[in-house]
Design a protein around this motif. Structure first.
Motif, mmCIF file in Angstrom:
data_model
loop_
_atom_site.group_PDB
_atom_site.id
_atom_site.type_symbol
_atom_site.label_atom_id
_atom_site.label_comp_id
_atom_site.label_asym_id
_atom_site.label_seq_id
_atom_site.Cartn_x
_atom_site.Cartn_y
_atom_site.Cartn_z
ATOM 1 N N UNK A 111 28.586 37.388 32.755
ATOM 2 C CA UNK A 111 30.013 37.365 33.052
ATOM 3 C C UNK A 111 30.250 38.201 34.315
ATOM 4 N N UNK B 245 33.378 40.589 36.133
ATOM 5 C CA UNK B 245 34.669 41.235 35.894
ATOM 6 C C UNK B 245 35.150 41.903 37.168
ATOM 7 N N UNK C 225 40.953 45.062 37.084
ATOM 8 C CA UNK C 225 42.212 44.667 36.470
ATOM 9 C C UNK C 225 42.186 43.331 35.761
ATOM 10 N N UNK C 226 41.007 42.719 35.658
ATOM 11 C CA UNK C 226 40.887 41.422 35.006
ATOM 12 C C UNK C 226 39.890 41.498 33.862
ATOM 13 N N UNK C 227 39.972 40.516 32.981
ATOM 14 C CA UNK C 227 38.970 40.418 31.933
ATOM 15 C C UNK C 227 37.710 39.746 32.460
ATOM 16 N N UNK C 228 36.626 39.878 31.745
ATOM 17 C CA UNK C 228 35.383 39.213 32.165
ATOM 18 C C UNK C 228 35.560 37.699 32.224
ATOM 19 N N UNK D 84 33.332 34.077 32.423
ATOM 20 C CA UNK D 84 32.023 33.511 32.123
ATOM 21 C C UNK D 84 31.382 32.923 33.376
ATOM 22 N N UNK E 59 27.277 43.514 24.578
ATOM 23 C CA UNK E 59 27.340 43.659 26.025
ATOM 24 C C UNK E 59 26.531 44.847 26.527
ATOM 25 N N UNK F 296 25.929 47.632 29.890
ATOM 26 C CA UNK F 296 26.859 48.499 30.619
ATOM 27 C C UNK F 296 27.354 47.906 31.929
#
Lengths: 112, 113
Positions: B35, B37, B40-43, B45, B104, B106
């Motif tokens: 993924x 990221x 300020x955003x989500x991961x 795909x 997940x 790090x």
């Protein structure tokens, strides 16, 4: 398409306050729903999940109920602690083990 | 049981250079996901493998991106001719067919100057 919408943050609360973080979804099928948490400097961790309508996921005092009629999966906690300060992500997948679709995340700050 | 590990944790590179990231999943996890990221955003795909087979790639994965998992264990993600827009956190996750949960790592933070 499939998408997740979360309430914008940051959310700032005093210790022991009640927490709600709203999450709604759009999906072409019947998704599983997840809340992940990211503490400062750490990786994403699964907080809780629900795989079908009316299921309630719970962990560490957090709860969320899968509401198919409102396409929602709101996260709640009755009494937050400073240690709950983190970024919370709502997510879905369609099919066991398939890719996750995440919301943008909500920053939670808890003050003592 | 060690978790998912990623290397390096941070990478700074100049525009136009190639970079490669490595992910080591939890042992015996046959599924591996990448993924991306941004702040300020989500991961989002990128791609995933079941054993050594790459089963799905996102349209986000341009021709400059390639991922491999040659022996069904660790995976590499290579970005060729990096651009400033590639600056992001690259996350790896692993799972199995029987789990509806991803674990997940790090992340690798890439900065393209």
């Amino acid at each position: 398409g499939n998408s997740v919408t979360q309430m914008e943050g940051p959310v700032t609360l005093s210790e022991e306050a009640f927490l709600t973080i709203n999450c709604t979804y759009t999906a072409t099928g019947y998704p599983s729903l997840f809340w992940y948490v990211q503490y400062p400097g750490e990786g994403l961790q699964l907080l809780l999940k629900a795989t079908k309508a009316d299921d309630k996921g719970s962990n560490k005092g957090f709860e969320a109920t899968y509401r198919k009629e409102t396409t929602s999966f709101h996260l709640e906690k009755g009494s937050v602690q400073v240690s709950d300060s983190a970024v919370y992500f709502c997510a879905l997948n369609l099919g066991y083990g398939n890719k996750l679709v995440f919301g943008a995340g909500t920053i939670l700050r808890v003050k003592s | 049981d060690t978790g998912v590990s990623q290397d390096p944790r941070h990478k700074i590179t100049k525009r136009g250079q190639n970079v490669t990231f490595r992910c080591d999943p939890i042992s015996e996890h046959n599924r591996l996901y990448w993924y991306r990221q941004t702040l300020g955003q989500g991961p989002e795909f990128l791609t995933y493998f079941q054993n050594e087979a790459q089963l799905e790639k996102s349209r986000l994965l341009s021709d400059r991106f390639s991922a491999e998992r040659p022996k069904g264990s660790f995976s590499t993600l290579e970005i060729q001719r990096t651009e400033q827009g590639d600056s992001a956190m690259y996350l790896c996750a692993s799972s199995t067919n029987r789990l509806n949960e991803q674990f997940f790592g790090p992340g690798t933070r890439l900065t393209v100057l």
